[in-house]
Design a protein around this motif. Structure first.
Motif, PDB file in Angstrom:
ATOM      1  N   GLN A 257      24.742  15.254  23.813  1.00  9.52           N
ATOM      2  CA  GLN A 257      24.627  16.703  24.094  1.00  9.52           C
ATOM      3  C   GLN A 257      23.170  17.128  24.230  1.00  9.52           C
TER       4      GLN A 257
ATOM      5  N   ARG B 176      21.948  16.318  27.495  1.00  8.70           N
ATOM      6  CA  ARG B 176      22.468  17.210  28.533  1.00  8.70           C
ATOM      7  C   ARG B 176      21.715  18.526  28.559  1.00  8.70           C
TER       8      ARG B 176
ATOM      9  N   ARG C  29      30.008   5.770  24.581  1.00 11.45           N
ATOM     10  CA  ARG C  29      30.650   7.027  24.972  1.00 11.45           C
ATOM     11  C   ARG C  29      29.645   8.015  25.542  1.00 11.45           C
TER      12      ARG C  29
ATOM     13  N   GLU D 158      29.379   9.496  29.379  1.00 13.26           N
ATOM     14  CA  GLU D 158      29.370  10.950  29.514  1.00 13.26           C
ATOM     15  C   GLU D 158      28.204  11.385  30.417  1.00 13.26           C
TER      16      GLU D 158
ATOM     17  N   GLN E 166      28.233  12.891  34.242  1.00 17.48           N
ATOM     18  CA  GLN E 166      27.637  14.203  34.544  1.00 17.48           C
ATOM     19  C   GLN E 166      26.672  14.099  35.725  1.00 17.48           C
TER      20      GLN E 166
END
Ligand code: ADP
Length: 277
Positions: free
Chosen positions: A148, A151, A177, A181, A185
């Motif tokens: 996160q 991101r 994972r 991810e 994205q």
């Protein structure tokens, strides 16, 4: 609008005992909208190369044109180029420093001198593009998971609305994972925004399935450049450069030994196994 390198070399600390040639006579043309994987062993020159994409480094010799402007020209606005070519460094989460996620992503567009409404609009848009939900906006970046955080850091660059997005090892240090991810994205961003994406990696397996072009760096030069299928044909050369993705390389060699065509799109172990059967 593209990125062009003509006979570009970069020598660090030129003329000192620490002189080091990091790039040697690079010729490249990256066209708008391409999804490029830049691959190479540690020390092959990847970081040096990408810092030339937005003028953070200038060539010692040769010529670079970024989105129509020569970066060594004194009339060229490097500020403008840095907005158009967004660079996400390795471990970008180390650069998160604001109290909230929202403020962190707002930092870039605020610095561009945009009106408050536009800043807010861009922050929301960028965070939604990387899948960060509104209820998270007020949280501290330090409360987030590794994936996160990364991101949010990418959203900070997207909020500047770049034409080119350069990501240096975006999956470094993430668990499988988090890695899937982030790569998912990035793939989605490329598809939905149609922007040029340059993804730096030392792992063939990570990028082979995503990109439409692979540039392989070796000791400061471009060793291979082409569609993933055509780069994979050079199994032995890749192995010598320490870039072999073991399973897929094993399969490619077996195919070659059988005299089978490996130039078709065999990019996964499953596809290779099927072709061998
Ligand atoms: P990569 O990103 O592929 O690991 P780099 O571009 O970081 O490669 O490094 C290319 C070469 O340049 C290496 O030999 C590295 O040691 C050297 N190098 C990188 N940065 C500097 C620097 N600031 N000063 C001197 N040499 C450097």
């Amino acid at each position: 609008m593209s990125i062009k390198f003509k006979e570009v070399s970069h020598v660090y600390s030129q003329g000192t005992p620490f002189e080091k040639t990091a790039l040697k006579n690079i010729n490249l043309h990256i066209e708008k909208g391409q999804f490029v994987g830049l691959i190479g062993h540690t020390g092959s020159g990847k970081s040096t190369l990408i810092q030339h994409f937005n003028g953070l480094l200038k060539p010692t010799s040769g010529e670079i044109t970024i989105l129509g402007q020569n970066i060594s020209d004194k009339n060229t606005s490097l500020k403008e180029i840095r907005q158009k070519v967004g660079l996400v460094f390795q471990y970008p989460e180390h650069q998160l420093f604001e109290m909230t996620i929202f403020k962190d992503v707002a930092f870039g567009p605020e610095n561009m001198g945009l009106p408050k409404d536009e800043v807010e609009h861009r922050v929301r848009e960028a965070l939604s593009m990387v899948g960060i939900k509104e209820e998270m906006y007020g949280k501290s970046p330090f409360e987030l998971s590794g994936g996160q955080k990364r991101r949010v850091a990418i959203a900070g660059v997207l909020a500047m609305k770049p034409e080119v997005l350069v990501l240096d090892e975006p999956t470094a240090g993430l668990d499988p994972r988090g890695r899937d991810e982030i790569l998912g994205q990035i793939q989605m961003l490329h598809k939905s925004l149609g922007i040029t994406v340059i993804l730096v990696s030392h792992s063939m397996e990570d990028i082979a399935k995503l990109v439409d072009r692979i540039i392989v760096m070796h000791r400061g030069s471009v060793a291979l450049d082409g569609a993933p299928g055509s780069v994979f044909e050079h199994a032995e050369q890749l192995e010598k450069m320490g870039l072999a993705a073991p399973q897929i390389m094993y399969i490619m060699k077996a195919l070659q030994q059988k005299g089978l065509d490996v130039s078709t799109n065999i990019l996964t172990v499953e596809e290779g196994a099927k072709a061998l059967a």
